[in-house]
Design an enzyme around this catalytic site. Sequence first.
Site, mmCIF file in Angstrom:
data_model
loop_
_atom_site.group_PDB
_atom_site.id
_atom_site.type_symbol
_atom_site.label_atom_id
_atom_site.label_comp_id
_atom_site.label_asym_id
_atom_site.label_seq_id
_atom_site.Cartn_x
_atom_site.Cartn_y
_atom_site.Cartn_z
ATOM 1 N N ARG A 187 -1.583 10.875 9.787
ATOM 2 C CA ARG A 187 -0.793 9.711 9.348
ATOM 3 C C ARG A 187 0.587 10.085 8.837
ATOM 4 O O ARG A 187 1.535 9.312 8.958
ATOM 5 C CB ARG A 187 -1.438 8.925 8.210
ATOM 6 C CG ARG A 187 -2.878 8.813 8.064
ATOM 7 C CD ARG A 187 -3.213 8.032 6.809
ATOM 8 N NE ARG A 187 -2.472 6.803 6.739
ATOM 9 C CZ ARG A 187 -2.932 5.630 7.109
ATOM 10 N NH1 ARG A 187 -4.144 5.510 7.571
ATOM 11 N NH2 ARG A 187 -2.203 4.552 6.998
ATOM 12 N N ASP B 221 -0.753 -2.690 9.657
ATOM 13 C CA ASP B 221 -1.518 -3.875 10.047
ATOM 14 C C ASP B 221 -2.855 -3.962 9.313
ATOM 15 O O ASP B 221 -3.386 -5.052 9.113
ATOM 16 C CB ASP B 221 -1.740 -3.859 11.562
ATOM 17 C CG ASP B 221 -0.419 -3.952 12.330
ATOM 18 O OD1 ASP B 221 0.335 -4.908 12.092
ATOM 19 O OD2 ASP B 221 -0.140 -3.062 13.152
ATOM 20 N N ARG C 248 2.017 10.168 15.277
ATOM 21 C CA ARG C 248 0.578 10.475 15.260
ATOM 22 C C ARG C 248 -0.101 9.952 16.536
ATOM 23 O O ARG C 248 -1.032 10.562 17.037
ATOM 24 C CB ARG C 248 -0.088 9.874 14.018
ATOM 25 C CG ARG C 248 -0.378 8.392 14.099
ATOM 26 C CD ARG C 248 -1.082 7.851 12.871
ATOM 27 N NE ARG C 248 -2.334 7.202 13.208
ATOM 28 C CZ ARG C 248 -2.828 6.169 12.529
ATOM 29 N NH1 ARG C 248 -2.188 5.694 11.467
ATOM 30 N NH2 ARG C 248 -3.958 5.633 12.886
ATOM 31 N N ASN D 13 0.850 -1.188 0.000
ATOM 32 C CA ASN D 13 0.000 0.000 0.000
ATOM 33 C C ASN D 13 0.890 1.243 0.000
ATOM 34 O O ASN D 13 1.530 1.549 1.001
ATOM 35 C CB ASN D 13 -0.907 0.003 1.239
ATOM 36 C CG ASN D 13 -1.777 1.252 1.307
ATOM 37 O OD1 ASN D 13 -1.726 2.104 0.424
ATOM 38 N ND2 ASN D 13 -2.577 1.360 2.352
ATOM 39 N N PRO D 14 0.942 1.975 -1.134
ATOM 40 C CA PRO D 14 1.854 3.126 -1.220
ATOM 41 C C PRO D 14 1.434 4.290 -0.325
ATOM 42 O O PRO D 14 2.234 5.175 -0.032
ATOM 43 C CB PRO D 14 1.772 3.528 -2.700
ATOM 44 C CG PRO D 14 0.435 3.048 -3.156
ATOM 45 C CD PRO D 14 0.131 1.814 -2.356
ATOM 46 N N THR E 123 -1.606 -1.618 -4.193
ATOM 47 C CA THR E 123 -3.048 -1.397 -4.020
ATOM 48 C C THR E 123 -3.405 0.033 -4.414
ATOM 49 O O THR E 123 -2.630 0.963 -4.198
ATOM 50 C CB THR E 123 -3.495 -1.658 -2.568
ATOM 51 O OG1 THR E 123 -2.835 -0.734 -1.699
ATOM 52 C CG2 THR E 123 -3.147 -3.074 -2.133
ATOM 53 N N SER F 192 2.036 3.108 10.156
ATOM 54 C CA SER F 192 2.400 3.962 11.298
ATOM 55 C C SER F 192 2.570 3.128 12.556
ATOM 56 O O SER F 192 3.479 3.347 13.344
ATOM 57 C CB SER F 192 1.334 5.027 11.578
ATOM 58 O OG SER F 192 0.583 5.336 10.453
ATOM 59 N N ASP G 36 -6.464 5.611 18.119
ATOM 60 C CA ASP G 36 -6.116 5.000 16.830
ATOM 61 C C ASP G 36 -6.841 5.684 15.671
ATOM 62 O O ASP G 36 -6.233 6.091 14.681
ATOM 63 C CB ASP G 36 -6.481 3.509 16.885
ATOM 64 C CG ASP G 36 -5.687 2.688 15.882
ATOM 65 O OD1 ASP G 36 -4.924 3.293 15.102
ATOM 66 O OD2 ASP G 36 -5.830 1.460 15.877
#
Length: 368
Positions: free
Chosen positions: A181, A77, A187, A18-19, A50, A108, A174
């Site tokens: 992010r 995750d 963060r 995931n970029p 993705t 993160s 969270d």
Amino acid sequence: GDSYGVLPRPCRALVLLNPQSGAGRALDDFQAVVQPMLAEADIATTVFVTERPHHAHEKVRDEDLSQWDTLVVMAGDGLLYEVVNGLMERPDWEDTMKKPLCILPGGSGNALAASINHYAGNDHVAKKKLLTNCTFILCKGLHTQMDLVSLSTASGKRLFSFLGFGWGFISDVDIDSEKYRRLGNARFTLGTLQCLAKLRVYQGRLSYLPAVPEPGASPAPRDPQEPVTNGQAGHIVPPAGTEAPGALPSDSLLVPLSQPVPAHWTVVPEEEFVTVYAIYQSHLGTNLLMAPAARLHDGCIHLFYLKAGISRVALLRLFLAMSRGTHMDLNCPHLHYVPVRAFRLEPRAATGIMTVDGEALACEPVQG
């Protein structure tokens, strides 16, 4: 004492990347740090980038995966959560779930990567060092089993989780910190301070099946067909012949959410919480060693709950201690920890955010 499998040489890996995850550096870090190491270790990669939410979920659910020896997730995750649930939607999930999965930290929080680094006996590290350590584990090719937790919600959702389920303060931090992010792991520090300022209390009923029977508890009913754990993905396998091929594993420890919990469960007397968190790995984030006793497949859910009445100063002290895994040594009267095999949480109202593996869920009764 763990038993390990080993990846073949040469090895073919599908890398799901995931970029946008974390500070948006995953692709650059993959090319700079990971790819040269994998090339040297004779691991050939197919990189799938993705482009939208659920993209990886659809890819692993629908694709023929037989051409790859391992699936590698280079992200936070949340992407591994997508992959696990995509695999569990396949008709051949039982075989597919035996394919080794690898996490390379690109997000993160990177809780699972930090946990695996910890289980491997490595020193606590973060950022590029953690990425290098996890890539080295992939290069060595050793793999072992990991527990999954099956969660079901009042609205009928069935989810599979490898990290943790939360409600209240920790989940608020969270999700509320998502807008920061680009700061990476910082963060969470900012989010913690913001949520401390507007500290909230959540009302609900928490029940659990202790991993070790508690003194004075009524004994568990004797089941002549005691379910056995198959050890592959930590599922409880029902007695032979009771399930259609391809059917998902039955939640043998749970009764439907519409029924009261069994008599041998423990119901927490308090109903006002600051946070409830059921974690199955050691780390909640790169710098949060929440459950030092956890292992990859210990068959255990490490349940923490924090009762209402704690001061902001005491709460901050707990979180600072958690960076070293010494929060239980503070003997805070509001913090409780119990290893369990199953749990149920019934919020009194649909207030607050629930999270599973860091992804937001609607607030409703849930059990796992």
